[in-house]
Design an enzyme around this catalytic site. Structure first.
Site, mmCIF file in Angstrom:
data_model
loop_
_atom_site.group_PDB
_atom_site.id
_atom_site.type_symbol
_atom_site.label_atom_id
_atom_site.label_comp_id
_atom_site.label_asym_id
_atom_site.label_seq_id
_atom_site.Cartn_x
_atom_site.Cartn_y
_atom_site.Cartn_z
ATOM 1 N N CYS A 123 48.003 40.308 35.364
ATOM 2 C CA CYS A 123 46.619 40.753 35.202
ATOM 3 C C CYS A 123 46.308 41.832 36.250
ATOM 4 C CB CYS A 123 45.690 39.562 35.383
ATOM 5 S SG CYS A 123 43.969 40.017 35.414
ATOM 6 N N GLU A 177 48.065 27.359 34.674
ATOM 7 C CA GLU A 177 48.275 28.430 33.686
ATOM 8 C C GLU A 177 49.691 28.346 33.104
ATOM 9 O OE1 GLU A 177 47.432 32.576 34.853
ATOM 10 O OE2 GLU A 177 49.081 33.145 33.541
ATOM 11 N N THR A 214 49.930 35.441 34.969
ATOM 12 C CA THR A 214 49.056 36.605 35.179
ATOM 13 C C THR A 214 48.841 36.964 36.648
ATOM 14 O OG1 THR A 214 47.106 35.187 35.095
ATOM 15 C CG2 THR A 214 47.756 36.273 33.038
ATOM 16 N N HIS A 272 42.204 29.112 33.428
ATOM 17 C CA HIS A 272 43.674 29.035 33.417
ATOM 18 C C HIS A 272 44.255 28.752 32.035
ATOM 19 C CE1 HIS A 272 43.998 29.226 37.653
ATOM 20 N NE2 HIS A 272 43.606 28.006 37.931
ATOM 21 N N SER A 294 44.658 27.257 46.375
ATOM 22 C CA SER A 294 44.783 28.488 45.592
ATOM 23 C C SER A 294 46.042 29.273 45.938
ATOM 24 C CB SER A 294 43.543 29.359 45.818
ATOM 25 O OG SER A 294 43.798 30.669 45.391
HETATM 26 S S1 SF4 Z 1 40.838 37.862 34.938
HETATM 27 FE FE1 SF4 Z 1 43.027 37.893 35.413
HETATM 28 S S2 SF4 Z 1 43.248 36.657 37.256
HETATM 29 FE FE2 SF4 Z 1 41.260 36.196 36.397
HETATM 30 S S3 SF4 Z 1 41.602 34.384 35.126
HETATM 31 FE FE3 SF4 Z 1 41.805 36.184 33.807
HETATM 32 S S4 SF4 Z 1 43.970 36.628 33.821
HETATM 33 FE FE4 SF4 Z 1 43.615 35.268 35.531
#
Ligand code: SF4
Length: 309
Positions: free
Chosen positions: A213, A133, A169, A74, A241
Site C-alpha cells: 500500500c 491481514e 500491504t 485488516h 503494531s
Molecule cells: S490504507 Fe493501506 S495501510 Fe491502511 S489499511 Fe488500507 S491497505 Fe492497509
C-alpha cells in the site's frame, strides 16, 4: 523548545474509514469488533468507552443470532463470513478497499491454478506470519499459501514449480524487491545446474505482484525527512503494531535521538535517558498508521508541561 507534530503521521485511509464506520454504527445498537480495531491500545480504549466490544474468534462462535460484528480494516478470511452467516450474525464489513482488492487478486490466482496437478503452483505471501491481514489473505487460498517473512525462509519453496508472489500491504518495498531478486537468483541457479522440473520442456513461471500500500510505503521517506530535521524525535505507537515498529526503526536510522512511547505517561522516564536541555531543542512527534492524532497531541501537551515544570 520547538515542538512539531508530523503532519504525515497518523491513521491511514483504511483505519480512518473503519473507525468512522464504528462511530456511525455504535449509536444504532450493540456492536462488537472482531479483534482490536486498530493496533493502538489508547484508541481501542476510547472506542470501548463509546460501547464497542472487542471479541476474538472463539467469542464469534458463541454470539447469539442478530448480533452485529464489525470487521476491521485488516480483513478476514472467508471462514469468518461463513461462521457469521451460519450463526445469523450481521456483518458490518470495514475491510480496507485496498486489502479487499488484494484478497480478490489472490483468490482469483488460486482459483485459476488450483487444478494444475502436474506442476502444483505455489502462492507466496511476503508478510508477517499470524498477522490478521495475512490470515485473511491465506484464507483466500484455502490456507495453502506459503508465508515468507524473510529471505532466509526461501528454502520452503520448490523453485522448479510455479511461484506467484504477493505482498502484505504494509511490508517494505525494498524488502519485497530484494525477495524477488533472491527468488530469481535461486531459479537461475537451478537452471544453470541443469536441475529443472521433472517435465524437461517446462519452464516454471514466476509472477510477482507488488501489492504494497503506497499510503504506507510513501510514509517512510516523508517520516525520515521529518525525523532528520529534529534534534529529538518522539515516536508514538502501539506495542502490538508491526507498522509502528518498522517506522520507528526508520526514524532511528536517520536520527538516533529517537524514543518510542505508547502513552504520554512513558515520556518522563524515556526522556531521562537523554542528557540534554529540552529548552534548546527542536522536538518532533510522529507515529504509525495506527497512531491517533489526539494521542500525539496529548504527548505534545505533556511534553510542554514537563518542560515548563
Ligand atoms: S490504507 Fe493501506 S495501510 Fe491502511 S489499511 Fe488500507 S491497505 Fe492497509
Amino acid at each position: 523548545m520547538i515542538c512539531t507534530i508530523d503532519s504525515n503521521s497518523g491513521f491511514c485511509f483504511g483505519v480512518t474509514r473503519a473507525i468512522k464506520t464504528a462511530e456511525e454504527e455504535l449509536p444504532k445498537g450493540a456492536l462488537c469488533c472482531l479483534g482490536d480495531i486498530v493496533h493502538n491500545g489508547q484508541e481501542v480504549a476510547r472506542l470501548e468507552g463509546l460501547g464497542l466490544q472487542t471479541i476474538d474468534n472463539d467469542d464469534l462462535r458463541s454470539l447469539p443470532p442478530h448480533s452485529r460484528v464489525l470487521l476491521r480494516a485488516h480483513g478476514e478470511p472467508p471462514s469468518t463470513y461463513w461462521i457469521a452467516e451460519q450463526r445469523g450474525i450481521e456483518v458490518i464489513d470495514a475491510t480496507c478497499p485496498v486489502v479487499k482488492k488484494l484478497q480478490d487478486r489472490i483468490r482469483a490466482c488460486y482459483e485459476l491454478h488450483k487444478n494444475d496437478e502436474a506442476v502444483p503452483p505455489q502462492i507466496v505471501i511476503y508478510g508477517k506470519r499470524g498477522h490478521a491481514e495475512v490470515i485473511g489473505l491465506q484464507g483466500q487460498t484455502n490456507n495453502t499459501a506459503i508465508v515468507i517473512e524473510r529471505e532466509e525462509e526461501l528454502d520452503q519453496l520448490d523453485f522448479s514449480r510455479p511461484i506467484y508472489l504477493f505482498s502484505q500491504t504494509t511490508k517494505s518495498v525494498e524488502g519485497f524487491q530484494s525477495l524477488v531478486e533472491a527468488i530469481e537468483a535461486r531459479r537461475s541457479l537451478l537452471r544453470n545446474n541443469g536441475i529443472t522440473s521433472s517435465r524437461e520442456d517446462y519452464s516454471a513461471p514466476f509472477e510477482y505482484h507488488d501489492t504494497i500500500c503506497r499510503s504506507v510505503a510513501n510514509r517512510v521517506a516523508q517520516l525520515q525527512a521529518f525525523a532528520k530535521a529534529q534534534d529529538l524525535v518522539i515516536f508514538v505507537g502501539g506495542g502490538k503494531s508491526s507498522n509502528a515498529k518498522v517506522l520507528y526503526k526508520n526514524c532511528v536510522e536517520v536520527n538516533p535521538n529517537t524514543i518510542f512511547i505508547s502513552t504520554p505517561d512513558e515520556l518522563e522516564e524515556k526522556l531521562s535517558t537523554f542528557n540534554f536541555q529540552l529548552s534548546t531543542l527542536k522536538v518532533g512527534i510522529c507515529g504509525a498508521t495506527s497512531t491517533p492524532l489526539w494521542l500525539m497531541e496529548k504527548v505534545r501537551d505533556q511534553l510542554t508541561d514537563f518542560y515548563q515544570s
